[in-house]
Scaffold this motif. Structure first.
Motif, PDB file in Angstrom:
ATOM      1  N   HIS A   1       0.671  -1.055   0.011  1.00  0.00           N
ATOM      2  CA  HIS A   1      -0.011   0.041  -0.096  1.00  0.00           C
ATOM      3  C   HIS A   1       0.759   1.260  -0.078  1.00  0.00           C
ATOM      4  O   HIS A   1       0.503   2.130  -0.638  1.00  0.00           O
ATOM      5  CB  HIS A   1      -0.819   0.191   1.064  1.00  0.00           C
ATOM      6  N   GLN A   2       1.903   1.273   0.846  1.00  0.00           N
ATOM      7  CA  GLN A   2       2.818   2.362   0.945  1.00  0.00           C
ATOM      8  C   GLN A   2       3.304   2.667  -0.458  1.00  0.00           C
ATOM      9  O   GLN A   2       3.512   3.666  -0.761  1.00  0.00           O
ATOM     10  CB  GLN A   2       3.871   2.262   1.922  1.00  0.00           C
ATOM     11  N   ALA A   3       3.877   1.614  -0.955  1.00  0.00           N
ATOM     12  CA  ALA A   3       4.764   1.593  -2.318  1.00  0.00           C
ATOM     13  C   ALA A   3       3.764   2.286  -3.550  1.00  0.00           C
ATOM     14  O   ALA A   3       4.084   3.271  -4.354  1.00  0.00           O
ATOM     15  CB  ALA A   3       5.197   0.484  -2.765  1.00  0.00           C
ATOM     16  N   MET A   4       2.615   1.835  -3.421  1.00  0.00           N
ATOM     17  CA  MET A   4       1.646   2.115  -4.674  1.00  0.00           C
ATOM     18  C   MET A   4       1.243   3.586  -4.238  1.00  0.00           C
ATOM     19  O   MET A   4       0.888   4.374  -5.207  1.00  0.00           O
ATOM     20  CB  MET A   4       0.243   1.417  -4.538  1.00  0.00           C
ATOM     21  N   GLU A   5       1.037   4.042  -3.149  1.00  0.00           N
ATOM     22  CA  GLU A   5       0.691   5.296  -2.602  1.00  0.00           C
ATOM     23  C   GLU A   5       1.931   6.387  -3.193  1.00  0.00           C
ATOM     24  O   GLU A   5       1.597   7.595  -3.769  1.00  0.00           O
ATOM     25  CB  GLU A   5       0.234   5.560  -1.256  1.00  0.00           C
ATOM     26  N   ARG A   6       3.156   5.853  -2.798  1.00  0.00           N
ATOM     27  CA  ARG A   6       4.124   6.785  -3.102  1.00  0.00           C
ATOM     28  C   ARG A   6       4.466   6.763  -4.232  1.00  0.00           C
ATOM     29  O   ARG A   6       4.866   8.121  -4.812  1.00  0.00           O
ATOM     30  CB  ARG A   6       5.623   5.996  -2.132  1.00  0.00           C
ATOM     31  N   PHE A   7       4.689   5.843  -5.226  1.00  0.00           N
ATOM     32  CA  PHE A   7       5.140   6.044  -6.398  1.00  0.00           C
ATOM     33  C   PHE A   7       4.145   6.143  -7.574  1.00  0.00           C
ATOM     34  O   PHE A   7       4.224   6.368  -8.827  1.00  0.00           O
ATOM     35  CB  PHE A   7       6.045   4.750  -6.673  1.00  0.00           C
ATOM     36  N   ALA A   8       2.678   5.646  -7.309  1.00  0.00           N
ATOM     37  CA  ALA A   8       1.676   5.566  -8.261  1.00  0.00           C
ATOM     38  C   ALA A   8       2.199   5.216  -9.592  1.00  0.00           C
ATOM     39  O   ALA A   8       1.975   5.922 -10.532  1.00  0.00           O
ATOM     40  CB  ALA A   8       0.988   6.928  -8.439  1.00  0.00           C
ATOM     41  N   PRO A   9       2.608   4.076  -9.638  1.00  0.00           N
ATOM     42  CA  PRO A   9       3.100   3.595 -10.978  1.00  0.00           C
ATOM     43  C   PRO A   9       2.167   3.659 -12.284  1.00  0.00           C
ATOM     44  O   PRO A   9       1.238   2.913 -12.026  1.00  0.00           O
ATOM     45  CB  PRO A   9       4.117   2.305 -10.802  1.00  0.00           C
ATOM     46  N   PRO A  10       2.563   4.268 -13.240  1.00  0.00           N
ATOM     47  CA  PRO A  10       1.633   4.355 -14.219  1.00  0.00           C
ATOM     48  C   PRO A  10       1.830   3.086 -15.399  1.00  0.00           C
ATOM     49  O   PRO A  10       2.897   2.449 -15.146  1.00  0.00           O
ATOM     50  CB  PRO A  10       2.197   5.608 -15.351  1.00  0.00           C
ATOM     51  N   PRO A  11       0.755   2.909 -15.979  1.00  0.00           N
ATOM     52  CA  PRO A  11       1.009   1.776 -17.133  1.00  0.00           C
ATOM     53  C   PRO A  11       1.937   2.104 -18.039  1.00  0.00           C
ATOM     54  O   PRO A  11       2.530   3.291 -18.381  1.00  0.00           O
ATOM     55  CB  PRO A  11      -0.200   1.771 -17.820  1.00  0.00           C
ATOM     56  N   PRO A  12       2.586   1.056 -18.616  1.00  0.00           N
ATOM     57  CA  PRO A  12       3.786   1.540 -20.027  1.00  0.00           C
ATOM     58  C   PRO A  12       2.878   2.330 -20.838  1.00  0.00           C
ATOM     59  O   PRO A  12       2.196   2.135 -21.561  1.00  0.00           O
ATOM     60  CB  PRO A  12       4.232   0.237 -20.577  1.00  0.00           C
ATOM     61  N   ALA A  13       3.442   3.586 -21.123  1.00  0.00           N
ATOM     62  CA  ALA A  13       2.884   4.695 -21.655  1.00  0.00           C
ATOM     63  C   ALA A  13       2.872   4.494 -23.367  1.00  0.00           C
ATOM     64  O   ALA A  13       1.951   4.636 -23.929  1.00  0.00           O
ATOM     65  CB  ALA A  13       3.734   6.102 -21.864  1.00  0.00           C
ATOM     66  N   THR A  14       3.771   3.452 -23.695  1.00  0.00           N
ATOM     67  CA  THR A  14       3.727   3.323 -24.990  1.00  0.00           C
ATOM     68  C   THR A  14       2.709   2.160 -25.561  1.00  0.00           C
ATOM     69  O   THR A  14       2.510   1.817 -26.846  1.00  0.00           O
ATOM     70  CB  THR A  14       5.137   2.876 -25.850  1.00  0.00           C
ATOM     71  N   LEU A  15       2.281   1.369 -24.587  1.00  0.00           N
ATOM     72  CA  LEU A  15       1.320   0.421 -24.810  1.00  0.00           C
ATOM     73  C   LEU A  15      -0.039   0.398 -24.193  1.00  0.00           C
ATOM     74  O   LEU A  15      -0.825  -0.328 -24.861  1.00  0.00           O
ATOM     75  CB  LEU A  15       2.016  -1.197 -24.036  1.00  0.00           C
ATOM     76  N   VAL A  16      -0.205   1.385 -23.678  1.00  0.00           N
ATOM     77  CA  VAL A  16      -1.520   1.663 -22.978  1.00  0.00           C
ATOM     78  C   VAL A  16      -2.160   3.043 -23.050  1.00  0.00           C
ATOM     79  O   VAL A  16      -1.254   4.077 -22.792  1.00  0.00           O
ATOM     80  CB  VAL A  16      -1.603   1.163 -21.318  1.00  0.00           C
ATOM     81  N   GLY A  17      -3.397   3.011 -23.625  1.00  0.00           N
ATOM     82  CA  GLY A  17      -3.813   4.665 -23.814  1.00  0.00           C
ATOM     83  C   GLY A  17      -4.345   4.912 -22.878  1.00  0.00           C
ATOM     84  O   GLY A  17      -4.406   4.354 -21.745  1.00  0.00           O
ATOM     85  N   ASP A  18      -4.893   6.168 -22.819  1.00  0.00           N
ATOM     86  CA  ASP A  18      -5.618   6.955 -22.006  1.00  0.00           C
ATOM     87  C   ASP A  18      -7.073   6.439 -21.491  1.00  0.00           C
ATOM     88  O   ASP A  18      -7.528   7.101 -20.576  1.00  0.00           O
ATOM     89  CB  ASP A  18      -5.726   8.368 -22.196  1.00  0.00           C
ATOM     90  N   ASP A  19      -7.445   5.398 -22.174  1.00  0.00           N
ATOM     91  CA  ASP A  19      -8.649   4.923 -21.862  1.00  0.00           C
ATOM     92  C   ASP A  19      -8.967   3.851 -20.501  1.00  0.00           C
ATOM     93  O   ASP A  19      -9.626   3.522 -20.144  1.00  0.00           O
ATOM     94  CB  ASP A  19      -9.451   4.154 -22.935  1.00  0.00           C
ATOM     95  N   TYR A  20      -7.495   3.688 -20.118  1.00  0.00           N
ATOM     96  CA  TYR A  20      -7.428   2.649 -18.994  1.00  0.00           C
ATOM     97  C   TYR A  20      -7.046   3.386 -17.590  1.00  0.00           C
ATOM     98  O   TYR A  20      -6.405   4.494 -17.689  1.00  0.00           O
ATOM     99  CB  TYR A  20      -6.200   1.766 -19.180  1.00  0.00           C
ATOM    100  N   GLU A  21      -8.144   3.246 -16.630  1.00  0.00           N
ATOM    101  CA  GLU A  21      -7.904   3.847 -15.488  1.00  0.00           C
ATOM    102  C   GLU A  21      -7.118   2.899 -14.405  1.00  0.00           C
ATOM    103  O   GLU A  21      -7.700   1.984 -13.954  1.00  0.00           O
ATOM    104  CB  GLU A  21      -9.247   4.401 -14.946  1.00  0.00           C
ATOM    105  N   PRO A  22      -5.946   3.079 -13.997  1.00  0.00           N
ATOM    106  CA  PRO A  22      -5.345   2.382 -13.198  1.00  0.00           C
ATOM    107  C   PRO A  22      -5.998   2.223 -11.796  1.00  0.00           C
ATOM    108  O   PRO A  22      -6.534   3.255 -11.460  1.00  0.00           O
ATOM    109  CB  PRO A  22      -3.760   2.981 -13.010  1.00  0.00           C
ATOM    110  N   LEU A  23      -5.911   1.184 -11.191  1.00  0.00           N
ATOM    111  CA  LEU A  23      -6.781   0.623  -9.814  1.00  0.00           C
ATOM    112  C   LEU A  23      -5.502   1.262  -8.650  1.00  0.00           C
ATOM    113  O   LEU A  23      -4.397   1.008  -8.879  1.00  0.00           O
ATOM    114  CB  LEU A  23      -6.736  -0.629  -9.614  1.00  0.00           C
ATOM    115  N   PRO A  24      -6.268   1.880  -7.636  1.00  0.00           N
ATOM    116  CA  PRO A  24      -5.227   1.969  -6.596  1.00  0.00           C
ATOM    117  C   PRO A  24      -4.717   1.199  -5.978  1.00  0.00           C
ATOM    118  O   PRO A  24      -3.457   0.825  -5.647  1.00  0.00           O
ATOM    119  CB  PRO A  24      -6.362   2.779  -5.484  1.00  0.00           C
ATOM    120  N   TYR A  25      -5.479   0.012  -5.787  1.00  0.00           N
ATOM    121  CA  TYR A  25      -4.766  -1.174  -5.285  1.00  0.00           C
ATOM    122  C   TYR A  25      -5.696  -2.471  -5.989  1.00  0.00           C
ATOM    123  O   TYR A  25      -6.791  -2.418  -6.307  1.00  0.00           O
ATOM    124  CB  TYR A  25      -5.014  -1.606  -3.519  1.00  0.00           C
ATOM    125  N   SER A  26      -5.019  -3.592  -6.096  1.00  0.00           N
ATOM    126  CA  SER A  26      -5.846  -4.788  -6.701  1.00  0.00           C
ATOM    127  C   SER A  26      -4.870  -6.028  -6.417  1.00  0.00           C
ATOM    128  O   SER A  26      -3.493  -5.937  -6.046  1.00  0.00           O
ATOM    129  CB  SER A  26      -5.755  -4.730  -8.165  1.00  0.00           C
TER     130      SER A  26
END
Length: 412
Positions: free
Chosen positions: A306-331
């Motif tokens: 939880h701490q790592a996801m909150e601190r870094f909020a890693p995005p999906p790989p930009a060249t492979l994933v479009g703006d239509d995907y909404e990352p999940l806070p946790y999963s």
């Protein structure tokens, strides 16, 4: 022979003749990840990637492992075998990829296995694929694969054991028409055989089936077997379509879904459909999981994730994933990616300042008994290439995933 097959054959010949990879001298450790970053299972690939990136970002920010940072080089295989093979060859040819990491899905991972044997002189290993398929855990390929999660056979056995314990012995199977579906189907069949029981009814669906697919025929076939429980082996979208049609047609028995479906995405699809239809499609739904709930306060790894996801909020790989995907806070998928990354970091640490891919087997098996922070010691050993074996279960209550401690609610 197709052009693609000719390319594969030529590339494999060159690699077979190539000298072993030299030890990496300083700098970055690169992992090659071929996964579904598009298509119906993209949520699993994207979230697995994000969870691993959250772990690696923290390690890199602290100076890396023996001064080396870790990076993931991602390629999209769309959950299709041919692109997965092509991506594996690409990673091998690039020469700087330390290992393959996080392959998503049985149809893709199993097709990559023969390449690992062909590349054995170059020390290429597959680490922590998101699949519970048996070929990755058995000879001859178990020597080149290290798994994090429990197998589909273990998931199926856990579901069948719990249902039978509650008097539900007529268990039907809906399965995807591919290697993944057959793996789940076989797991249920073998689990039932231990009680001298057989599958009550079965139906299959195409791998491409989406949330709007017509699963009416499959429901009718399964209903003819008069089941008192159904195990569904498919993607989140296909399973959502089946559950919706099953409830609409009056098949109101518990439906269990294997972990690959992606609990969060499946729940979201059913909640959305239920809101439109004015009914609860998540009732009597149980999902088996290969990792425990990250929200469990007793698990140190959950808090760190939880701490790592909150601190870094890693995005999906930009060249492979479009703006239509909404990352999940946790999963659960990103938690699995986080745990896989932590395990790799520990193995890398134990290799010392000059790691080489050929050192992976000894380093991994040296992790036997390691506390990953999930309430279960790592189970690697001379006869095991699988770290975790426990199966966990969740259900949906008031729109949220909650752990299931026992199946008493489904007593017949």
């Amino acid at each position: 022979m197709t052009v693609l097959r000719q390319f594969f054959a030529a590339a494999l010949l060159l690699l077979a003749l190539a000298p072993p990879l030299p030890a990496r001298a300083g700098g970055e450790i690169v992992l090659g990840m071929s996964a579904a970053f598009s298509g119906p299972t993209r949520g699993l690939g994207i979230e697995l990637y994000r969870g691993a990136q959250a772990c690696f970002a923290g390690v890199n920010a602290a100076g890396g492992v023996h001064g080396r940072t870790i990076a993931i080089r991602a390629l999209d295989d769309r959950y299709a075998p041919d692109p997965a093979i092509e991506n594996a060859i690409t990673f091998a040819e690039q020469g700087d990829v330390f290992a393959l990491f996080g392959q998503v899905g049985t149809p893709t991972a199993t097709r990559v296995l023969p390449l690992l044997r062909r590349y054995q002189g170059r020390g290429l290993y597959l680490l922590f694929p998101l699949t519970g398929a048996e070929p990755l855990r058995q000879p001859p390929y178990d020597r080149w694969v290290f798994n994090l999660r429990a197998s589909y056979a273990q998931e199926a056995r856990g579901l069948v054991d719990n249902f039978v314990r509650q008097g539900r012995t007529r268990i039907a199977v809906l399965h995807q028409a591919d290697a993944y579906g057959r793996a789940g189907w076989d797991g249920v069949r073998k689990a039932l055989a231990r009680f001298d029981l057989a599958i009550a009814a079965e139906a299959s669906h195409a791998r491409s089936a989406g949330p709007d697919a017509d699963m009416g025929p499959q429901v009718d076939i399964i209903a003819q077997g008069h089941p008192d429980a159904v195990v569904a082996v498919g993607s989140s979208e296909a399973c959502a379509a089946f559950v919706r049609h099953a409830r609409d047609k009056g098949l109101d028995v518990p439906v269990a879904v294997l972990s690959f479906a992606g609990a969060e995405h499946l729940t979201a699809l059913l909640l959305r459909a239920g809101k439109a239809a004015g009914r609860d499609y998540t009732a009597d739904l149980v999902l088996s999981q290969a990792v425990p709930s990250h929200a469990d306060p007793a698990l140190p790894a959950g808090a760190a994730y939880h701490q790592a996801m909150e601190r870094f909020a890693p995005p999906p790989p930009a060249t492979l994933v479009g703006d239509d995907y909404e990352p999940l806070p946790y999963s659960l998928a990103s938690f699995e990616g986080y745990l896989a990354a932590r395990l790799f970091v520990e193995a890398l640490r134990r290799m010392g300042p000059d790691p080489h891919p050929r050192m992976l087997p000894e380093a991994m098996r040296g992790l036997a008994g390691f506390d990953l922070g999930v309430g279960e010691p790592v189970g690697f050993g001379p006869a095991s290439n699988q770290a975790l074996s426990r199966v966990h279960f969740v259900a949906v209550e008031q729109g949220r995933l909650v752990p299931v401690k026992d199946f008493a609610r489904w007593r017949k």
